[in-house]
Design a protein around this motif. Structure first.
Motif, PDB file in Angstrom:
ATOM      1  N   THR A 156      57.329 104.329  48.715  1.00 31.90           N
ATOM      2  CA  THR A 156      56.782 102.782  48.907  1.00 31.90           C
ATOM      3  C   THR A 156      57.848 102.015  48.916  1.00 31.90           C
ATOM      4  O   THR A 156      57.493 100.902  49.823  1.00 31.90           O
ATOM      5  CB  THR A 156      55.715 102.857  47.677  1.00 31.90           C
ATOM      6  OG1 THR A 156      54.630 103.692  47.545  1.00 31.90           O
ATOM      7  CG2 THR A 156      54.897 101.387  47.756  1.00 31.90           C
ATOM      8  N   GLY A 157      58.670 101.953  48.084  1.00 32.06           N
ATOM      9  CA  GLY A 157      59.933 100.962  48.121  1.00 32.06           C
ATOM     10  C   GLY A 157      60.663 101.183  49.648  1.00 32.06           C
ATOM     11  O   GLY A 157      60.841 100.109  50.235  1.00 32.06           O
ATOM     12  N   LEU A 158      60.597 102.408  49.985  1.00 35.41           N
ATOM     13  CA  LEU A 158      61.363 102.489  51.283  1.00 35.41           C
ATOM     14  C   LEU A 158      60.403 101.690  52.275  1.00 35.41           C
ATOM     15  O   LEU A 158      60.896 101.159  53.163  1.00 35.41           O
ATOM     16  CB  LEU A 158      61.787 103.695  51.819  1.00 35.41           C
ATOM     17  CG  LEU A 158      62.969 104.516  50.853  1.00 35.41           C
ATOM     18  CD1 LEU A 158      62.991 106.139  51.257  1.00 35.41           C
ATOM     19  CD2 LEU A 158      64.250 103.924  51.420  1.00 35.41           C
ATOM     20  N   ILE A 159      59.056 101.943  52.336  1.00 35.98           N
ATOM     21  CA  ILE A 159      58.205 101.503  53.215  1.00 35.98           C
ATOM     22  C   ILE A 159      58.103 100.041  53.187  1.00 35.98           C
ATOM     23  O   ILE A 159      58.187  99.348  54.500  1.00 35.98           O
ATOM     24  CB  ILE A 159      57.023 102.034  52.849  1.00 35.98           C
ATOM     25  CG1 ILE A 159      56.761 103.547  53.414  1.00 35.98           C
ATOM     26  CG2 ILE A 159      55.738 101.650  53.777  1.00 35.98           C
ATOM     27  CD1 ILE A 159      55.667 104.060  52.946  1.00 35.98           C
ATOM     28  N   MET A 160      58.240  99.367  52.003  1.00 33.36           N
ATOM     29  CA  MET A 160      58.154  98.088  51.618  1.00 33.36           C
ATOM     30  C   MET A 160      59.400  97.405  52.333  1.00 33.36           C
ATOM     31  O   MET A 160      59.405  96.321  53.064  1.00 33.36           O
ATOM     32  CB  MET A 160      58.139  97.543  50.310  1.00 33.36           C
ATOM     33  CG  MET A 160      56.581  97.951  49.904  1.00 33.36           C
ATOM     34  SD  MET A 160      55.289  97.289  50.390  1.00 33.36           S
ATOM     35  CE  MET A 160      55.477  95.871  49.916  1.00 33.36           C
ATOM     36  N   HIS A 161      60.698  98.132  52.182  1.00 38.93           N
ATOM     37  CA  HIS A 161      61.899  97.626  52.859  1.00 38.93           C
ATOM     38  C   HIS A 161      61.828  97.523  54.442  1.00 38.93           C
ATOM     39  O   HIS A 161      62.141  96.527  55.165  1.00 38.93           O
ATOM     40  CB  HIS A 161      62.967  98.435  52.289  1.00 38.93           C
ATOM     41  CG  HIS A 161      64.380  97.999  52.785  1.00 38.93           C
ATOM     42  ND1 HIS A 161      64.779  98.723  54.076  1.00 38.93           N
ATOM     43  CD2 HIS A 161      65.144  97.219  52.356  1.00 38.93           C
ATOM     44  CE1 HIS A 161      66.089  97.986  54.313  1.00 38.93           C
ATOM     45  NE2 HIS A 161      66.447  97.297  53.177  1.00 38.93           N
ATOM     46  N   LYS A 162      61.382  98.607  54.860  1.00 36.13           N
ATOM     47  CA  LYS A 162      61.208  98.683  56.465  1.00 36.13           C
ATOM     48  C   LYS A 162      60.159  97.513  56.909  1.00 36.13           C
ATOM     49  O   LYS A 162      60.418  96.952  58.067  1.00 36.13           O
ATOM     50  CB  LYS A 162      60.710 100.128  56.731  1.00 36.13           C
ATOM     51  CG  LYS A 162      60.450 100.283  58.346  1.00 36.13           C
ATOM     52  CD  LYS A 162      61.898 100.378  58.916  1.00 36.13           C
ATOM     53  CE  LYS A 162      61.768 100.778  60.452  1.00 36.13           C
ATOM     54  NZ  LYS A 162      63.069 101.054  61.101  1.00 36.13           N
ATOM     55  N   ILE A 163      59.020  97.477  56.409  1.00 38.58           N
ATOM     56  CA  ILE A 163      58.047  96.519  56.576  1.00 38.58           C
ATOM     57  C   ILE A 163      58.618  94.994  56.658  1.00 38.58           C
ATOM     58  O   ILE A 163      58.234  94.378  57.513  1.00 38.58           O
ATOM     59  CB  ILE A 163      56.803  96.755  55.843  1.00 38.58           C
ATOM     60  CG1 ILE A 163      56.136  97.819  56.321  1.00 38.58           C
ATOM     61  CG2 ILE A 163      55.758  95.520  56.166  1.00 38.58           C
ATOM     62  CD1 ILE A 163      54.782  98.489  55.608  1.00 38.58           C
ATOM     63  N   ARG A 164      59.351  94.702  55.659  1.00 33.00           N
ATOM     64  CA  ARG A 164      59.953  93.369  55.552  1.00 33.00           C
ATOM     65  C   ARG A 164      60.585  93.171  56.777  1.00 33.00           C
ATOM     66  O   ARG A 164      60.784  91.898  57.163  1.00 33.00           O
ATOM     67  CB  ARG A 164      60.674  93.334  54.435  1.00 33.00           C
ATOM     68  CG  ARG A 164      60.950  92.071  53.834  1.00 33.00           C
ATOM     69  CD  ARG A 164      61.674  91.819  52.444  1.00 33.00           C
ATOM     70  NE  ARG A 164      60.745  92.355  51.473  1.00 33.00           N
ATOM     71  CZ  ARG A 164      61.083  93.156  50.248  1.00 33.00           C
ATOM     72  NH1 ARG A 164      62.354  93.268  50.117  1.00 33.00           N
ATOM     73  NH2 ARG A 164      60.174  93.449  49.535  1.00 33.00           N
ATOM     74  N   TYR A 165      61.323  93.832  57.598  1.00 31.00           N
ATOM     75  CA  TYR A 165      62.204  93.541  58.667  1.00 31.00           C
ATOM     76  C   TYR A 165      61.624  94.105  60.018  1.00 31.00           C
ATOM     77  O   TYR A 165      62.209  93.956  60.975  1.00 31.00           O
ATOM     78  CB  TYR A 165      63.401  94.056  58.447  1.00 31.00           C
ATOM     79  CG  TYR A 165      64.127  93.543  57.142  1.00 31.00           C
ATOM     80  CD1 TYR A 165      64.378  92.180  56.895  1.00 31.00           C
ATOM     81  CD2 TYR A 165      64.399  94.233  55.999  1.00 31.00           C
ATOM     82  CE1 TYR A 165      64.868  91.625  55.795  1.00 31.00           C
ATOM     83  CE2 TYR A 165      64.767  93.864  54.961  1.00 31.00           C
ATOM     84  CZ  TYR A 165      65.348  92.576  54.661  1.00 31.00           C
ATOM     85  OH  TYR A 165      65.676  92.163  53.476  1.00 31.00           O
ATOM     86  N   MET A 166      60.254  94.624  59.946  1.00 32.39           N
ATOM     87  CA  MET A 166      59.846  95.244  61.075  1.00 32.39           C
ATOM     88  C   MET A 166      58.865  94.250  61.877  1.00 32.39           C
ATOM     89  O   MET A 166      58.068  93.787  61.153  1.00 32.39           O
ATOM     90  CB  MET A 166      59.377  96.519  60.860  1.00 32.39           C
ATOM     91  CG  MET A 166      58.553  97.396  61.809  1.00 32.39           C
ATOM     92  SD  MET A 166      58.249  98.768  61.132  1.00 32.39           S
ATOM     93  CE  MET A 166      57.712  99.556  62.503  1.00 32.39           C
ATOM     94  N   GLN A 167      58.872  94.230  63.103  1.00 36.16           N
ATOM     95  CA  GLN A 167      58.025  93.660  64.077  1.00 36.16           C
ATOM     96  C   GLN A 167      56.766  94.577  64.226  1.00 36.16           C
ATOM     97  O   GLN A 167      57.175  95.759  65.114  1.00 36.16           O
ATOM     98  CB  GLN A 167      58.395  92.937  65.216  1.00 36.16           C
ATOM     99  CG  GLN A 167      57.643  92.078  66.054  1.00 36.16           C
ATOM    100  CD  GLN A 167      57.209  91.042  65.588  1.00 36.16           C
ATOM    101  OE1 GLN A 167      57.897  90.393  64.709  1.00 36.16           O
ATOM    102  NE2 GLN A 167      55.862  90.174  65.500  1.00 36.16           N
TER     103      GLN A 167
END
Length: 175
Positions: A156-167
């Motif tokens: 979940t942490g990795l997903i949140m990190h990726k979503i933060r900078y993803m379009q």
């Protein structure tokens, strides 16, 4: 999903369900004899679990564990779809589902080691107290819960990190 499955199982048997916290004579007989094989039943009842948990405890633990396993697989698939692609996500979920069969069919010494890393095997919680060729091949309940919770948290942490900078490209893929 887990609660719906359990509810549908109980609803079918509802007129015949006895609401007590005892395992019952029929289950004990089926677990200690070959009575079920006389009727070509593929259901296995493990006698050792009767002394470990009551029926209510076991069903509650099963609900918890199966919910965590489903969440783990879902979050893993979402992680793979974000970092790699959707095909790998589906293949990863399928690989975890299929990994159950080699684990169940290996030598108990190898099975014990491999079962520590295949969460789909853990849904067979009734076998946790059953010895197979002098090995308890399922890991402890605390190991399973901690493994799943830590895995879900990290993913979940990795997903949140990726979503933060993803379009996100929102389009209708059904067409």
């Amino acid at each position: 999903m887990v609660l719906i499955t359990i509810a549908c199982t109980i609803l079918v048997l509802l007129p015949k369900v006895e609401w007590s916290n005892e395992w019952g004579k029929l289950l004990r007989t089926a677990a200690t004899t070959n009575a079920l094989s006389e009727y070509q039943s593929s259901v296995l009842i493990y006698y050792d679990i009767f002394s470990e948990y009551t029926p209510i405890e076991l069903i509650l633990l099963e609900i918890l564990l199966c919910t965590l396993i489903c969440t783990f697989v879902g979050v893993l698939m979402f992680l793979f779809s974000l970092y790699i692609n959707k095909i790998i996500a589906v293949a990863g979920g399928l690989a975890l589902a299929i990994a159950l069969f080699p684990v169940l069919n290996m030598h108990p010494l190898i099975c014990y080691k491999l079962a520590r890393f295949v969460p789909t095997v853990w849904a067979e919680l009734a076998r946790i107290a059953t010895v197979d060729h002098t090995y308890y091949w399922l890991p402890s309940l605390s190991y399973m819960v901690v493994f799943l919770l830590v895995g879900i948290t990290i993913m979940t942490g990795l997903i949140m990190h990726k979503i933060r900078y993803m379009q996100f490209n929102w389009e209708n893929e059904d067409i």
